[in-house]
Scaffold this motif. Structure first.
Motif, short mmCIF file in Angstrom:
data_model
loop_
_atom_site.label_atom_id
_atom_site.label_comp_id
_atom_site.label_asym_id
_atom_site.label_seq_id
_atom_site.Cartn_x
_atom_site.Cartn_y
_atom_site.Cartn_z
N LEU A 1 1.04 -1.28 -0.18
CA LEU A 1 -0.30 0.14 -0.35
C LEU A 1 0.72 1.06 0.36
N VAL A 2 1.69 1.60 0.68
CA VAL A 2 2.78 2.22 1.04
C VAL A 2 3.95 2.84 -0.56
N LEU A 3 3.69 1.43 -1.14
CA LEU A 3 3.96 1.48 -2.34
C LEU A 3 3.69 1.80 -3.62
N LEU A 4 2.10 1.33 -3.82
CA LEU A 4 0.94 2.11 -4.63
C LEU A 4 0.81 3.84 -4.36
N ALA A 5 0.92 4.16 -2.89
CA ALA A 5 0.96 5.60 -2.49
C ALA A 5 2.21 6.31 -2.98
N ILE B 1 -4.27 11.10 -18.15
CA ILE B 1 -4.95 9.99 -18.44
C ILE B 1 -4.28 8.48 -18.06
N GLY B 2 -3.03 8.88 -17.96
CA GLY B 2 -2.47 7.38 -16.92
C GLY B 2 -3.09 7.47 -15.79
N ILE B 3 -3.04 8.70 -14.41
CA ILE B 3 -3.67 8.39 -13.52
C ILE B 3 -4.91 7.18 -14.03
N PHE B 4 -5.58 8.01 -14.34
CA PHE B 4 -6.71 7.57 -14.56
C PHE B 4 -6.75 6.17 -14.29
N VAL B 5 -5.62 6.40 -15.43
CA VAL B 5 -5.95 4.15 -15.45
C VAL B 5 -5.58 3.59 -14.45
N PHE B 6 -4.31 4.53 -14.12
CA PHE B 6 -3.89 2.89 -13.01
C PHE B 6 -4.71 2.84 -11.84
N VAL B 7 -5.95 3.79 -11.68
CA VAL B 7 -6.71 4.04 -10.38
C VAL B 7 -7.72 2.58 -10.94
N GLN C 1 -7.01 0.59 -12.89
CA GLN C 1 -6.28 -0.91 -12.88
C GLN C 1 -6.16 -1.83 -11.64
N LEU C 2 -6.11 -0.77 -10.14
CA LEU C 2 -5.64 -0.96 -9.00
C LEU C 2 -7.31 -1.90 -8.94
N PHE C 3 -8.66 -1.49 -9.44
CA PHE C 3 -9.84 -2.37 -8.75
C PHE C 3 -10.68 -3.65 -9.80
N THR C 4 -10.24 -3.40 -11.29
CA THR C 4 -10.76 -3.95 -12.54
C THR C 4 -9.96 -5.37 -12.54
N LEU C 5 -8.19 -5.06 -12.99
CA LEU C 5 -7.85 -6.36 -14.21
C LEU C 5 -6.93 -6.89 -12.88
N ALA C 6 -6.66 -8.54 -12.99
CA ALA C 6 -5.99 -9.25 -11.80
C ALA C 6 -4.80 -9.14 -12.47
N LYS C 7 -3.77 -10.18 -11.05
CA LYS C 7 -2.50 -9.91 -11.02
C LYS C 7 -1.40 -9.83 -12.12
N PHE D 1 6.40 -0.62 -15.24
CA PHE D 1 6.59 -1.99 -15.60
C PHE D 1 7.17 -3.22 -14.67
N VAL D 2 8.32 -2.67 -13.94
CA VAL D 2 8.54 -3.64 -12.99
C VAL D 2 7.51 -4.08 -11.90
N LEU D 3 6.47 -2.78 -11.25
CA LEU D 3 5.92 -3.31 -10.79
C LEU D 3 4.60 -4.36 -11.40
N ARG D 4 4.28 -4.60 -12.69
CA ARG D 4 3.56 -5.48 -12.75
C ARG D 4 4.49 -6.30 -12.81
N LYS D 5 5.91 -6.76 -13.56
CA LYS D 5 6.16 -7.77 -12.94
C LYS D 5 6.21 -8.81 -11.42
N LYS D 6 6.80 -7.84 -10.51
CA LYS D 6 6.45 -8.21 -9.17
C LYS D 6 4.71 -8.85 -8.96
N THR D 7 3.76 -8.46 -9.06
CA THR D 7 2.91 -8.66 -9.16
C THR D 7 1.97 -10.02 -10.05
N ALA D 8 2.69 -10.05 -10.78
CA ALA D 8 2.41 -11.25 -11.52
C ALA D 8 3.30 -12.54 -10.62
N GLU D 9 4.09 -12.61 -9.50
CA GLU D 9 4.44 -13.79 -9.25
C GLU D 9 3.68 -13.85 -7.93
#
Length: 164
Positions: free
Chosen positions: A2-6, A81-87, A89-95, A156-164
């Protein structure tokens, strides 16, 4: 997590603020006399205790100026647009799928502001180096380039971390 996302959210907001300031404010070039800053939209002169907009000199290549303007505006749009997509994606997409689209938008913003600052560096004020210097908006554009690049890499790095 949560701190990282903030922290990423705060970095993204900082990128947007810096991009908007670099695009809107009037100090891409400052003449040494101090009374005529130039931005990507107009040249300003201080006369009788007020600022007045004057046309650019005829020596300004208009097509390059429009490319700088368009690239700067596109960088702001992509980042917003990226900030809206970020928010979203937090609630809609799978890890594993999160943050990729946000990273792409930030990378596009990074490329656009880099293009704008590079064109401005190469095409404008090349014969006026002794008459002035680059202003804070020009410097902010390059800082925005670095921060949006960092932000896109983090996504991009965070995407890889959440995939694991």
């Amino acid at each position: 997590m949560l701190v990282l996302l903030a922290a990423i959210f705060v970095l993204h907001i900082a990128c947007i603020i810096i991009l908007l300031t670099a695009t809107i404010d009037n100090a891409w070039w400052i003449f040494t006399a101090g009374n005529m800053p130039t931005d990507i939209w107009a040249r300003w002169i201080f006369v009788n205790n007020s600022w007045h907009s004057v046309d650019f000199p005829q020596t300004y290549p208009q097509s390059y100026l429009q490319a700088v303007q368009a690239s700067s505006v596109l960088a702001c749009i992509f980042s917003i647009i990226g900030i809206f997509v970020f928010v979203a994606q937090l609630f809609t997409l799978a890890k594993g799928q999160r943050f990729l689209i946000s990273g792409v938008f930030q990378f596009f913003a990074c490329l656009c502001i880099m293009i704008a600052a590079s064109i401005y560096t190469d095409q404008f004020h090349t014969d006026e180096k002794s008459l002035g210097s680059y202003g804070h908006c020009f410097i902010l554009a390059w800082i925005a380039f670095a921060l949006t690049f960092l932000s896109s890499v983090i996504y991009f790095v965070l995407r890889k971390k959440t995939a694991e």
